[in-house]
Design an enzyme around this catalytic site. Sequence first.
Site, PDB file in Angstrom:
ATOM      1  N   TYR A  40       0.833  -1.198   0.000  1.00  0.00           N
ATOM      2  CA  TYR A  40       0.000   0.000   0.000  1.00  0.00           C
ATOM      3  C   TYR A  40       0.873   1.255   0.000  1.00  0.00           C
ATOM      4  O   TYR A  40       1.798   1.373   0.790  1.00  0.00           O
ATOM      5  CB  TYR A  40      -0.919   0.000   1.218  1.00  0.00           C
ATOM      6  N   LYS A  52       8.124   6.762  -6.164  1.00  0.00           N
ATOM      7  CA  LYS A  52       9.180   5.772  -5.903  1.00  0.00           C
ATOM      8  C   LYS A  52       8.756   4.354  -6.273  1.00  0.00           C
ATOM      9  O   LYS A  52       9.571   3.429  -6.232  1.00  0.00           O
ATOM     10  CB  LYS A  52       9.580   5.818  -4.425  1.00  0.00           C
ATOM     11  N   ARG A 100      -6.861   1.061  -4.354  1.00  0.00           N
ATOM     12  CA  ARG A 100      -7.858   0.668  -3.359  1.00  0.00           C
ATOM     13  C   ARG A 100      -8.748   1.861  -3.068  1.00  0.00           C
ATOM     14  O   ARG A 100      -8.296   2.890  -2.561  1.00  0.00           O
ATOM     15  CB  ARG A 100      -7.206   0.171  -2.063  1.00  0.00           C
ATOM     16  N   ILE A 125       3.318  -3.025   4.138  1.00  0.00           N
ATOM     17  CA  ILE A 125       3.123  -1.578   4.303  1.00  0.00           C
ATOM     18  C   ILE A 125       4.434  -0.805   4.241  1.00  0.00           C
ATOM     19  O   ILE A 125       4.430   0.422   4.389  1.00  0.00           O
ATOM     20  CB  ILE A 125       2.410  -1.277   5.638  1.00  0.00           C
ATOM     21  N   HIS A 126       5.566  -1.505   4.020  1.00  0.00           N
ATOM     22  CA  HIS A 126       6.866  -0.815   4.004  1.00  0.00           C
ATOM     23  C   HIS A 126       7.820  -1.550   3.067  1.00  0.00           C
ATOM     24  O   HIS A 126       7.800  -2.793   2.997  1.00  0.00           O
ATOM     25  CB  HIS A 126       7.452  -0.771   5.414  1.00  0.00           C
ATOM     26  N   ASP A 162       0.931 -40.141  -6.093  1.00  0.00           N
ATOM     27  CA  ASP A 162      -0.459 -40.091  -6.514  1.00  0.00           C
ATOM     28  C   ASP A 162      -0.735 -38.734  -7.140  1.00  0.00           C
ATOM     29  O   ASP A 162       0.128 -37.852  -7.164  1.00  0.00           O
ATOM     30  CB  ASP A 162      -1.406 -40.373  -5.345  1.00  0.00           C
TER      31      ASP A 162
END
Length: 337
Positions: A45, A56, A102, A268-269, A316
């Site tokens: 975010y 950035k 968002r 978040i970072h 399997d």
Amino acid sequence: MTSRKLFSTFCNKRLSVNGLNKRSVGCYSTSSAERQYIPRRTVMYVPGHDLKKLRKIPQLNTDCAVLECEDGVALSKKAEARVNICQILEEIDFGPIDCAVRVNSVSSGLIEEDLKIILSAKKLPQTVLIPKVDNIDELNYFTDIMKREINRRKETNYRPYLITFIESGQAVMNMVDIIKTGLRFSEEGVYLLDGVVFGSDDFCADIGATRTSEAGELIYARQKIVMTAKAFRLQAIDMVSIDIKDQESLERQSLEGARMGYTGKQIIHPSQIDTVNTAFTPSHDKVEWATQLLDAFNTHHQSGQGAFTFRGSMIDMPLVLQARNILQLVKNIQRKQ
């Protein structure tokens, strides 16, 4: 029917789609069209009101960059965030990064203005995230606005990927209906429902749980959400780790989420990117195991020998499918780079 014939018949049914099972990562589809798998190991975010941070984004190694209008933006900064996001969408070449936005929740009363402004931009996001979807009425409301604003752009056939958030007890209970509704609108061409995010902190607040770094209080919800998302062949994005200095906890949570079946994690970072990317990328040993297992499977299947052993274990179909999923995920990640 002999066990060999049973095994062969099962293989043919499960591996009939161009040699690749549709259940495998990257090959799920709606009935209308195949969808390209977009890796979202890291979903980061970036607050929409902060132009410096937005600019950035191309320098970051995140899979998905979310231009944020919701929780990361103060109410007094919402209008500024919308304008900035429109500017950044036009200004920045996101390259292989999934460019997402968002918006605010339906219950906030802000979503209509978000979509009106952002969907008027000259360039549009590849993915839209809608938080706090508690029931199908909220998804219906969001979809109506999407239709209206997209139809105003007569020159485009815009069809974004959609990711919804599960952030309350009610949402967990209504998750199947929410997904089915989203898939129905996907069939109608409004968007492509592509994933589900677990909003753990809002979920804890909603049910009155105490958030801990071990996340034992969230085990049921985490497992329920990933299981339901995968039942509909959707991506599942795990909870956020809010202590950006605790890399040990971040790594533990990330590896645990990957083992549960989550395809990625919210961050978040920038300091969290490499740890999370690594946790959700198959290791060299895992890729080697998958490659060799499939080579052995193909050899035995073509010769009609049926079931076989590999590295001392009886093989399997679930193991074969797991190997295919691993190699397909690696292929999707490499395609992004």
